[in-house]
Design a protein around this motif. Sequence first.
Motif, PDB file in Angstrom:
ATOM      1  N   HIS A 149       0.831  -1.210   0.000  1.00 11.87           N
ATOM      2  CA  HIS A 149       0.000   0.000   0.000  1.00 11.87           C
ATOM      3  C   HIS A 149       0.867   1.263   0.000  1.00 11.87           C
ATOM      4  CE1 HIS A 149      -3.907  -1.749   0.154  1.00 11.87           C
ATOM      5  NE2 HIS A 149      -3.698  -2.404   1.286  1.00 11.87           N
ATOM      6  N   LEU A 150       1.944   1.241   0.787  1.00 11.40           N
ATOM      7  CA  LEU A 150       2.802   2.431   0.842  1.00 11.40           C
ATOM      8  C   LEU A 150       3.543   2.629  -0.478  1.00 11.40           C
ATOM      9  CD1 LEU A 150       4.267   2.211   4.470  1.00 11.40           C
ATOM     10  CD2 LEU A 150       2.179   3.329   3.678  1.00 11.40           C
ATOM     11  N   LEU A 151       3.901   1.498  -1.115  1.00 12.20           N
ATOM     12  CA  LEU A 151       4.585   1.553  -2.413  1.00 12.20           C
ATOM     13  C   LEU A 151       3.702   2.249  -3.450  1.00 12.20           C
ATOM     14  CD1 LEU A 151       7.280   0.291  -3.438  1.00 12.20           C
ATOM     15  CD2 LEU A 151       5.976  -1.692  -4.163  1.00 12.20           C
ATOM     16  N   PHE A 152       2.449   1.835  -3.524  1.00 15.29           N
ATOM     17  CA  PHE A 152       1.544   2.467  -4.485  1.00 15.29           C
ATOM     18  C   PHE A 152       1.268   3.924  -4.084  1.00 15.29           C
ATOM     19  CE2 PHE A 152       0.182  -1.885  -5.912  1.00 15.29           C
ATOM     20  CZ  PHE A 152       0.392  -1.681  -7.272  1.00 15.29           C
ATOM     21  N   SER A 153       1.200   4.193  -2.782  1.00 15.97           N
ATOM     22  CA  SER A 153       0.986   5.577  -2.343  1.00 15.97           C
ATOM     23  C   SER A 153       2.160   6.452  -2.772  1.00 15.97           C
ATOM     24  CB  SER A 153       0.826   5.650  -0.822  1.00 15.97           C
ATOM     25  OG  SER A 153      -0.322   4.930  -0.415  1.00 15.97           O
ATOM     26  N   ALA A 154       3.370   5.922  -2.580  1.00 17.05           N
ATOM     27  CA  ALA A 154       4.560   6.686  -2.977  1.00 17.05           C
ATOM     28  C   ALA A 154       4.541   6.947  -4.478  1.00 17.05           C
ATOM     29  CB  ALA A 154       5.829   5.931  -2.584  1.00 17.05           C
ATOM     30  N   LYS A 155       4.179   5.916  -5.242  1.00 14.23           N
ATOM     31  CA  LYS A 155       4.103   6.068  -6.695  1.00 14.23           C
ATOM     32  C   LYS A 155       3.075   7.149  -7.054  1.00 14.23           C
ATOM     33  CE  LYS A 155       5.333   4.966 -10.789  1.00 14.23           C
ATOM     34  NZ  LYS A 155       6.739   5.202 -11.166  1.00 14.23           N
ATOM     35  N   ASN A 156       1.947   7.145  -6.332  1.00 12.12           N
ATOM     36  CA  ASN A 156       0.924   8.160  -6.595  1.00 12.12           C
ATOM     37  C   ASN A 156       1.450   9.566  -6.325  1.00 12.12           C
ATOM     38  OD1 ASN A 156      -0.869   6.219  -7.365  1.00 12.12           O
ATOM     39  ND2 ASN A 156      -2.144   6.331  -5.541  1.00 12.12           N
ATOM     40  N   ILE A 157       2.215   9.713  -5.248  1.00  9.63           N
ATOM     41  CA  ILE A 157       2.759  11.044  -4.943  1.00  9.63           C
ATOM     42  C   ILE A 157       3.745  11.463  -6.024  1.00  9.63           C
ATOM     43  CG2 ILE A 157       4.077  12.417  -3.278  1.00  9.63           C
ATOM     44  CD1 ILE A 157       2.991  10.428  -1.118  1.00  9.63           C
ATOM     45  N   GLU A 158       4.542  10.497  -6.464  1.00  7.13           N
ATOM     46  CA  GLU A 158       5.474  10.800  -7.566  1.00  7.13           C
ATOM     47  C   GLU A 158       4.696  11.277  -8.792  1.00  7.13           C
ATOM     48  OE1 GLU A 158       7.918   9.595 -11.095  1.00  7.13           O
ATOM     49  OE2 GLU A 158       6.697   8.027 -10.180  1.00  7.13           O
ATOM     50  N   ARG A 159       3.557  10.657  -9.050  1.00  5.94           N
ATOM     51  CA  ARG A 159       2.752  11.054 -10.211  1.00  5.94           C
ATOM     52  C   ARG A 159       2.076  12.417  -9.998  1.00  5.94           C
ATOM     53  NH1 ARG A 159      -1.147   6.452 -10.983  1.00  5.94           N
ATOM     54  NH2 ARG A 159      -1.923   7.692 -12.735  1.00  5.94           N
ATOM     55  N   ILE A 160       1.755  12.749  -8.749  1.00  5.77           N
ATOM     56  CA  ILE A 160       1.248  14.098  -8.476  1.00  5.77           C
ATOM     57  C   ILE A 160       2.315  15.117  -8.880  1.00  5.77           C
ATOM     58  CG2 ILE A 160       0.605  15.718  -6.635  1.00  5.77           C
ATOM     59  CD1 ILE A 160      -0.724  13.307  -5.204  1.00  5.77           C
ATOM     60  N   GLY A 161       3.565  14.803  -8.560  1.00  5.00           N
ATOM     61  CA  GLY A 161       4.676  15.651  -8.991  1.00  5.00           C
ATOM     62  C   GLY A 161       4.717  15.795 -10.504  1.00  5.00           C
ATOM     63  N   ASP A 162       4.454  14.703 -11.218  1.00  2.00           N
ATOM     64  CA  ASP A 162       4.429  14.766 -12.689  1.00  2.00           C
ATOM     65  C   ASP A 162       3.335  15.705 -13.184  1.00  2.00           C
ATOM     66  OD1 ASP A 162       6.512  12.983 -12.901  1.00  2.00           O
ATOM     67  OD2 ASP A 162       5.244  11.235 -13.285  1.00  2.00           O
ATOM     68  N   HIS A 163       2.195  15.687 -12.488  1.00  2.00           N
ATOM     69  CA  HIS A 163       1.117  16.590 -12.908  1.00  2.00           C
ATOM     70  C   HIS A 163       1.474  18.047 -12.642  1.00  2.00           C
ATOM     71  CE1 HIS A 163      -1.678  13.648 -14.323  1.00  2.00           C
ATOM     72  NE2 HIS A 163      -1.494  12.919 -13.236  1.00  2.00           N
ATOM     73  N   ALA A 164       2.197  18.308 -11.551  1.00  3.48           N
ATOM     74  CA  ALA A 164       2.684  19.675 -11.326  1.00  3.48           C
ATOM     75  C   ALA A 164       3.592  20.077 -12.492  1.00  3.48           C
ATOM     76  CB  ALA A 164       3.432  19.764  -9.993  1.00  3.48           C
ATOM     77  N   THR A 165       4.401  19.131 -12.954  1.00  2.02           N
ATOM     78  CA  THR A 165       5.276  19.402 -14.104  1.00  2.02           C
ATOM     79  C   THR A 165       4.452  19.665 -15.365  1.00  2.02           C
ATOM     80  OG1 THR A 165       6.760  17.808 -13.081  1.00  2.02           O
ATOM     81  CG2 THR A 165       7.350  18.566 -15.269  1.00  2.02           C
ATOM     82  N   ASN A 166       3.395  18.899 -15.563  1.00  6.74           N
ATOM     83  CA  ASN A 166       2.493  19.161 -16.696  1.00  6.74           C
ATOM     84  C   ASN A 166       1.956  20.585 -16.648  1.00  6.74           C
ATOM     85  OD1 ASN A 166       2.665  16.503 -17.515  1.00  6.74           O
ATOM     86  ND2 ASN A 166       0.615  15.921 -16.836  1.00  6.74           N
ATOM     87  N   VAL A 167       1.482  20.982 -15.465  1.00  7.15           N
ATOM     88  CA  VAL A 167       0.910  22.323 -15.333  1.00  7.15           C
ATOM     89  C   VAL A 167       1.990  23.371 -15.617  1.00  7.15           C
ATOM     90  CG1 VAL A 167      -0.250  23.962 -13.794  1.00  7.15           C
ATOM     91  CG2 VAL A 167      -0.871  21.546 -13.706  1.00  7.15           C
ATOM     92  N   ALA A 168       3.208  23.092 -15.158  1.00  2.00           N
ATOM     93  CA  ALA A 168       4.319  24.021 -15.432  1.00  2.00           C
ATOM     94  C   ALA A 168       4.502  24.180 -16.943  1.00  2.00           C
ATOM     95  CB  ALA A 168       5.610  23.514 -14.781  1.00  2.00           C
ATOM     96  N   GLU A 169       4.413  23.070 -17.675  1.00  7.05           N
ATOM     97  CA  GLU A 169       4.541  23.141 -19.141  1.00  7.05           C
ATOM     98  C   GLU A 169       3.406  23.967 -19.747  1.00  7.05           C
ATOM     99  OE1 GLU A 169       4.815  19.068 -20.493  1.00  7.05           O
ATOM    100  OE2 GLU A 169       6.837  18.832 -19.681  1.00  7.05           O
ATOM    101  N   THR A 170       2.202  23.783 -19.208  1.00  7.39           N
ATOM    102  CA  THR A 170       1.058  24.555 -19.705  1.00  7.39           C
ATOM    103  C   THR A 170       1.247  26.049 -19.452  1.00  7.39           C
ATOM    104  OG1 THR A 170      -0.419  22.684 -19.350  1.00  7.39           O
ATOM    105  CG2 THR A 170      -1.451  24.839 -19.526  1.00  7.39           C
ATOM    106  N   VAL A 171       1.721  26.402 -18.250  1.00  4.80           N
ATOM    107  CA  VAL A 171       1.923  27.821 -17.923  1.00  4.80           C
ATOM    108  C   VAL A 171       2.996  28.417 -18.841  1.00  4.80           C
ATOM    109  CG1 VAL A 171       2.704  29.445 -16.147  1.00  4.80           C
ATOM    110  CG2 VAL A 171       1.181  27.547 -15.525  1.00  4.80           C
ATOM    111  N   TYR A 172       4.061  27.660 -19.047  1.00  3.33           N
ATOM    112  CA  TYR A 172       5.143  28.139 -19.921  1.00  3.33           C
ATOM    113  C   TYR A 172       4.607  28.392 -21.335  1.00  3.33           C
ATOM    114  CZ  TYR A 172       9.848  28.586 -21.804  1.00  3.33           C
ATOM    115  OH  TYR A 172      10.984  29.054 -22.402  1.00  3.33           O
TER     116      TYR A 172
END
Lengths: 236, 236
Positions: free
Chosen positions: B187-210
């Motif tokens: 469960h913690l492994l998948f949770s960690a992966k999910n948080i990593e993917r939240i980071g990816d979405h922040a990166t997506n938004v950064a690309e959109t803002v740019y």
Amino acid sequence: MTQHTVASFDAELKELQRKIAEMGGIAEKMQSDVIDALMRQDIRLAQAVVAADPALDQLQREIEEKAILTIARRQPMAIDLRDVVATIRIANDLERVGDLVKNIAKRILALEGRFPPQSLLAGLNNMSVMALAQFKAVLDAYIQRDEHAALAVWERDGEIDHLYNSLFRELLTYMMEDPRNIGFCTHLLFSAKNIERIGDHATNVAETVYYLVTGHNLALERPKAEAADVTAPPQA
Amino acid sequence: MTQHTVASFDAELKELQRKIAEMGGIAEKMQSDVIDALMRQDIRLAQAVVAADPALDQLQREIEEKAILTIARRQPMAIDLRDVVATIRIANDLERVGDLVKNIAKRILALEGRFPPQSLLAGLNNMSVMALAQFKAVLDAYIQRDEHAALAVWERDGEIDHLYNSLFRELLTYMMEDPRNIGFCTHLLFSAKNIERIGDHATNVAETVYYLVTGHNLALERPKAEAADVTAPPQA
């Protein structure tokens, strides 16, 4: 719209749909190749799958740009507007399917030739075959504008979830039996999760097709086995 | 555009941006609540996080619909068009962040009060804090139309990946030490992966803002540590 505008709109829509078909073809081939690569531990094929993904990213970007310009220039309404919006949504799902398949391919590379037990591979293979079948069915439903076929795909999503749940339990059992299994089982666990998510994207596309044809949204909540989200591990 | 059309466009764009801000607020609160729920094993708070998610789905749908209608009605060009397209993209990312956070909350519920070791929780907490900071920074960059701030978020994504990699190894070590740890570690492994993917979405938004501010796309390949995709397990 004037007759001229209608003709231009139709040409632009056809071009968008051609690109969706192109994306669908690439994504289908990636999915079928990654299954082969996994079953045969074929490193070259896994590398080819990774190399195929940027084409999907590029097509998704092109579709989004062209669709938005078409909406701005042609001001389509009702079914025409839904048609263009559907291409944006489906391109988005196909691009994400590509990412998930690429990730599985990378995990095959990370296994470095250590061959997982046949029964685990068989479980992954079953999931993949079903996900690919769903995927093909929903792209067909899109081409045929068949909301019933889309609904059937949508309702079948629970079956992949069931396969995932049983494979998940099998993987955890392997991990518990011998710590040396934990490494590759983790890769298989994430791969299985990725396949389950490919199934979710097929469901998304089914929702888009249903909306495109009928103008209505499918119920907000899916018929899926909720548990697949967070399958509980067996008690040790 | 006529003066009247310009005024209507501006009003519609403001309304879209207001809804994005609303989504951002909900998603931020969900992220911060899920960390608290995890650290304190607070079941009620985890349930509240799950219950908050449908509002994000609803707002995403509204934003997409309204944005498309605005494009069709007002035919915006250049920066105005990018502004509307940005709301569609960002709403999409925020909706997916909500799904990821909801999934973590469900895993907390599935732990059923079994408390993972403090060091693992601390690792997840560190990742979450960094992901939330990235997320806040990029929403700020969006509001300020600040492409430099967006670029900074984009470049920092590798840091979350590094935390993920080290937590991943720690989790596998725990699993190998004692099979009874495998359940909650998964469960913690998948949770960690999910948080990593939240980071990816922040990166997506950064690309959109740019893209929104400059009209240019950031390089197609990210500066992220590639390895985070498929972190190799320690050899047993």
